[in-house]
Design an enzyme around this catalytic site. Structure first.
Site, PDB file in Angstrom:
ATOM      1  N   ARG A 149      -8.712  17.581 -20.216  1.00  0.00           N
ATOM      2  CA  ARG A 149      -9.468  17.913 -19.021  1.00  0.00           C
ATOM      3  C   ARG A 149      -8.659  18.894 -18.176  1.00  0.00           C
ATOM      4  O   ARG A 149      -7.434  18.714 -18.012  1.00  0.00           O
ATOM      5  CB  ARG A 149      -9.753  16.626 -18.241  1.00  0.00           C
ATOM      6  CG  ARG A 149     -10.420  16.846 -16.912  1.00  0.00           C
ATOM      7  CD  ARG A 149     -10.663  15.534 -16.175  1.00  0.00           C
ATOM      8  NE  ARG A 149     -11.328  15.807 -14.914  1.00  0.00           N
ATOM      9  CZ  ARG A 149     -10.959  15.303 -13.742  1.00  0.00           C
ATOM     10  NH1 ARG A 149      -9.960  14.456 -13.669  1.00  0.00           N
ATOM     11  NH2 ARG A 149     -11.616  15.629 -12.659  1.00  0.00           N
TER      12      ARG A 149
ATOM     13  N   HIS B 212      -6.646   9.450  -2.545  1.00  0.00           N
ATOM     14  CA  HIS B 212      -7.439   9.473  -3.774  1.00  0.00           C
ATOM     15  C   HIS B 212      -6.553   9.429  -5.010  1.00  0.00           C
ATOM     16  O   HIS B 212      -5.339   9.642  -4.944  1.00  0.00           O
ATOM     17  CB  HIS B 212      -8.337  10.705  -3.806  1.00  0.00           C
ATOM     18  CG  HIS B 212      -7.568  11.999  -3.744  1.00  0.00           C
ATOM     19  ND1 HIS B 212      -6.983  12.478  -2.595  1.00  0.00           N
ATOM     20  CD2 HIS B 212      -7.276  12.912  -4.711  1.00  0.00           C
ATOM     21  CE1 HIS B 212      -6.374  13.625  -2.838  1.00  0.00           C
ATOM     22  NE2 HIS B 212      -6.535  13.895  -4.123  1.00  0.00           N
TER      23      HIS B 212
ATOM     24  N   ASP C  80      -3.150  14.559  -0.226  1.00  0.00           N
ATOM     25  CA  ASP C  80      -2.813  15.956  -0.502  1.00  0.00           C
ATOM     26  C   ASP C  80      -2.137  16.559   0.716  1.00  0.00           C
ATOM     27  O   ASP C  80      -2.491  16.230   1.854  1.00  0.00           O
ATOM     28  CB  ASP C  80      -4.089  16.760  -0.810  1.00  0.00           C
ATOM     29  CG  ASP C  80      -4.663  16.394  -2.177  1.00  0.00           C
ATOM     30  OD1 ASP C  80      -3.923  15.816  -2.997  1.00  0.00           O
ATOM     31  OD2 ASP C  80      -5.857  16.681  -2.399  1.00  0.00           O
TER      32      ASP C  80
ATOM     33  N   HIS D 283      -2.767   9.213  -3.942  1.00  0.00           N
ATOM     34  CA  HIS D 283      -1.890  10.058  -3.109  1.00  0.00           C
ATOM     35  C   HIS D 283      -2.726  10.748  -2.029  1.00  0.00           C
ATOM     36  O   HIS D 283      -3.952  10.825  -2.099  1.00  0.00           O
ATOM     37  CB  HIS D 283      -1.215  11.118  -3.974  1.00  0.00           C
ATOM     38  CG  HIS D 283      -2.202  12.025  -4.659  1.00  0.00           C
ATOM     39  ND1 HIS D 283      -2.898  11.639  -5.781  1.00  0.00           N
ATOM     40  CD2 HIS D 283      -2.619  13.281  -4.363  1.00  0.00           C
ATOM     41  CE1 HIS D 283      -3.706  12.628  -6.153  1.00  0.00           C
ATOM     42  NE2 HIS D 283      -3.565  13.627  -5.298  1.00  0.00           N
TER      43      HIS D 283
END
Ligand SMILES: *[C@@H]1O[C@H](CO)[C@@H](O)[C@H](O)[C@H]1NC(C)=O
Ligand SMILES: *[C@@H]1O[C@H](CO)[C@@H](O)[C@H](O)[C@H]1NC(C)=O
Ligand SMILES: *[C@@H]1O[C@H](CO)[C@@H](O)[C@H](O)[C@H]1NC(C)=O
Ligand SMILES: *[C@@H]1O[C@H](CO)[C@@H](O)[C@H](O)[C@H]1NC(C)=O
Ligand SMILES: *[C@@H]1O[C@H](CO)[C@@H](O)[C@H](O)[C@H]1NC(C)=O
Length: 763
Positions: free
Chosen positions: A754, A744, A694, A692
């Site tokens: 995480r 990314h 940002d 995607h």
């Protein structure tokens, strides 16, 4: 040849003796045999033949005839200060009444002092030397500002056999006002706190004393002075323009410090005189304490503090021989960074088996601050056994540390420490003990402010007032050990003092003052000196304002209120070295990687989010965002959901913007964001994020936990460059351009959980 020798001789002589003074002296002086030899020399006069001067056998005539006499029934701090100044100038001092009980009344208010006259009379009866010059002077509140030679010179110039100090206020009997002779300039009234004269005249003056010890000496001398016949026969005058004596009462506006050639004096600006003796009579004890921080050469611009290393005591080599210290930790209210406080307490350099710890936790254990109280309990539980003794004192228990120390003969000191004190110097306790003073505080300040834990002066009603040197001391332009009227927050006081002068069990109580002020008031009234030292850097004090205790990790919100402590706790140790040591890495094109958070910051943020617990469902519909639709959803919690958005923006502004502007030159961020959140990746929940862009100009992505330890897999891949950051470092931030180039994806987390903190900056 011969003539040259004489000139040389004369110049030596004039260096020794102020000839200018002699020149003002009329040749008539010195007829009587009781005249001191100073006048004998002066009587040579400017016109006479100095080569004949027979007095040259005694290079300082008169000096040896001067005797300072004082009454001191107790060795107070003020008395020690007096002796120190006398010794500095080599005055010979005779002390009367040592060890006797003082019967002369309360020096603060009621007339009294008859005991002084009785003791003086008895002492003078033993003396016979007609040439003897007596300086009779108080000592608890008196300092010499200059040497005997100057004093004698000025005494001579007064041209009388007895010289009294003067005052502008009449006391104790106002009805005697009319009887006082008028003076052309200067003070009209007599002060009995200091006078100087020839032995026979003084003997005569006090020969009729039969008063009680509690009678007023001032009234006695005033009656003699205001009797014209006696005044004449004893030959008394007043030092109206304060050339010899400066009484401070009624004259505070007239007196300033005068710094000159490595010396400090008081200067009377009204009469333009430099008094030799300064007396904090009546209610001017604090002003004499202030002047005593400088006069005679205690602190100078040239040499700094000349006495701060005097009388130091060294601590013994062996741990078990160290003085026993009761540490009273005061907790008035929930305070930020309390765990850091206790970590520092543990690091304090002092044998723990010589410390008894008393923790006064006044915080009521209501539910909403229970978690805060746990920090205190945890310290007691985990480290209590290290100390000689440890006790948690509950709010109901009325046991102050001084009382506990007083009752414990083995207690050498009380070290009082408020929990909001940030003691950065782990040698503080040692330094204070070594300073060997009755009561001493390390100077601490509120970061970047003029607030500190001492007052340089008091207002008329006993509250804060700023002394002339306050700012210089706080900003360490003047460094030393300062006698001040009020200290708080952290200080050391001697156990023996608590068992003697400060033995009143009600040290902290007052109808009007808060406990700190009551305590200091009490200490001042007992004539005990309080000092603050800024010889070292000790630390600072936290602001407890606006401290909310409703969250799990309340300290995270302290970025505005206590920014320095916030940074120490939460910003990575190496953050400040990023530029200097080139710590910034570029793992992929235009992707920068740098240390930002401490481990604690990461843990607190994650725990705070888990504590909040309202993770998004990860669906496309998201009511939290504008438009209500998220194209590439994650499982997350927004900063504004925990009311952390203002703080987060401050973080971006303070710690990220400078780096952005360095790495992407020409771009100035406003650190604005619509979206800043913590994402949770889990194999069975949401392990990864599909590729995607940002919605940002640039993005900050901070790893909040440790790969290999907390989770497996994870990382970030920039597709355009086929470049991945697969081993994220906890606390490090990735910074990359947003919507245009850096398409990314989040790589799959294969085990564990995480967490990352993501911000889309300048959308
Ligand atoms: C005081 O006396 C000592 C030696 O007795 C001398 O070294 C010192 O200079 C004197 N100080 C003054 C101020 O006269
Ligand atoms: C006081 O004594 C001085 C000499 O020391 C003398 O000159 C003066 O006249 C005397 N004053 C009075 C009022 O007796
Ligand atoms: C002391 O008393 C005697 C006798 O009453 C008197 O003559 C003399 O003036 C007095 N002296 C002083 C200094 O008061
Ligand atoms: C900071 O940098 C130094 C040397 O570059 C390193 O040894 C140290 O571990 C770093 N500190 C942290 C907390 O990573
Ligand atoms: C991307 O990089 C990996 C190794 O890092 C390599 O195996 C792969 O072939 C590369 N893909 C492309 C499209 O270049």
């Amino acid at each position: 040849m011969d003539r040259g020798f004489v000139l040389l001789f004369l110049s030596l002589l004039s260096a020794d003796l102020p000839l200018t003074a002699c020149e003002q002296q009329p040749a008539a002086a010195g007829k009587r045999s009781s005249e001191p030899r100073l006048s004998a020399l002066c009587s040579a006069g400017p016109g006479s033949d100095r080569r004949r001067a027979p007095v040259l056998r005694r290079p300082h005539p008169g000096l040896e005839n001067l005797l300072v006499v004082t009454v001191a029934t107790k060795e107070t701090d003020g008395f020690r200060r007096f002796l120190r100044s006398a010794k500095h100038f080599n005055y010979s001092v005779k002390v009367l009444g040592q060890g006797l009980k003082w019967e002369g009344g309360d020096y603060m208010s009621a007339p009294g002092g008859g005991q002084k006259v009785r003791l003086l009379k008895a002492a003078l009866d033993q003396m016979k030397d007609e040439d003897q010059i007596i300086l009779f002077i108080d000592s608890y509140d008196v300092i010499f500002a200059s040497d005997p030679r100057e004093l004698l010179k000025k005494f001579k110039q007064a041209k009388h056999k007895v010289v009294f100090s003067s005052e502008s206020l009449i006391w104790p009997d106002r009805h005697l006002e009319d009887k006082h002779p008028h003076v052309r300039e200067g003070n009209r009234f007599l002060g009995s706190g200091g006078f100087m004269g020839f032995l026979p005249n003084i003997k005569e003056m006090i020969s009729n004393w039969t008063g009680a010890d509690s009678d007023s000496d001032q009234l006695f001398f005033t009656r003699i002075y205001t009797d014209p016949a006696k005044r004449k026969s004893i030959n008394i005058t007043l030092d109206s323009k304060c050339r010899l004596f400066q009484n401070l009462h009624g004259a505070l506006d007239e007196v300033v410090l005068k710094f000159e050639d490595g010396r400090v004096r008081a200067r009377n600006v009204l009469y333009d005189t430099l008094p030799v003796i300064v007396h904090g009579n009546g209610p001017t004890k604090l002003q004499i304490n202030y002047l005593g921080n400088y006069i005679p050469n205690i602190w100078t611009f040239e040499g700094g503090c000349s006495v701060c290393d005097e009388n130091l005591q060294s601590l013994p080599g062996g741990d078990s021989d160290h003085p026993l210290v009761m540490v009273g930790v005061f907790i008035q209210q929930p305070t930020p960074f309390v765990t850091v406080f206790f970590e520092r307490l543990l690091q304090l350099q002092y044998p723990k088996n010589r410390l008894k710890l008393f923790i006064y936790n006044q915080v009521k254990r209501e539910t909403k601050i229970i978690s805060w109280c746990h920090h205190v309990d945890a310290f007691l539980r985990d480290h209590g056994n290290l100390y000689e003794n440890i006790k948690n004192i509950e709010p109901e228990e009325e046991m102050d540390a001084p009382s506990l120390c007083r009752r414990d003969e083995g207690c050498d000191y009380v070290f009082s420490l408020d929990v909001e004190v940030v003691l950065k110097n782990d040698k503080t306790l040692k330094i204070l003990i070594e300073q060997n003073l009755p009561m001493i505080a390390p100077m601490i300040t509120r970061s970047g402010r003029l607030w500190s834990n001492f007052w340089g002066a008091l207002s008329a009603d006993g509250y804060y007032a700023r002394s002339e040197d306050y700012v210089d001391i706080v900003q360490e332009r003047r460094v030393g050990v300062w006698n001040v009227p009020y200290v708080s927050s952290v200080f050391l006081v001697g156990g023996s003092l608590l068992r003697s002068d400060l033995s009143d069990p009600e040290l902290f109580s007052s109808d009007v003052l808060d406990p700190d002020m009551a305590f200091c008031h009490h200490v001042r009234r007992k004539g005990v000196f309080m000092f603050v030292t800024n010889m070292h850097t000790f630390g600072r004090i936290l602001s407890t304002e606006n401290y909310q205790t409703t969250r799990l990790h309340n300290d995270l919100w302290q970025i505005f209120e206590n920014p320095v402590d916030w940074q120490e706790r939460y910003i990575h140790q190496n953050y400040t070295l990023i530029m200097k040591d080139k710590l910034i890495e570029m793992p992929c094109p235009d992707v920068y990687w740098f240390p930002l958070f401490t481990n604690v910051a990461c843990d607190h943020l994650v725990e705070e989010m888990e504590h909040h617990g309202k993770w998004s469902g990860g669906g496309n519909v998201d009511k939290r965002i504008q438009g209500g639709y998220e194209n590439v959803p994650t499982i997350d919690i927004h900063m504004n959901q925990i009311s952390f958005d203002k703080e987060w923006r401050k973080l971006l502004m303070e710690y990220v913007a400078p780096i952005t502007e360095k790495m992407y030159p020409g771009y100035y961020t406003q650190a604005l964001f619509d979206l800043a959140f913590v994402v949770r990746y889990k194999p069975d929940e949401q392990p990864s994020l599909r590729p995607h862009h940002d919605a940002s100009t640039f993005t900050i992505n901070i790893a909040l936990n440790q790969v290999g330890l907390d989770y497996q897999g994870g990382g970030c891949r920039f597709l355009r460059y086929n470049c991945s950051v697969t081993a994220p470092r906890k606390g490090w931030a990735l910074m990359h351009p947003g919507r245009l180039t850096h398409y990314h994806e989040g790589l799959p987390t294969t085990a564990g959980v995480r967490y990352i903190a993501v911000s889309f900056v300048d959308p």
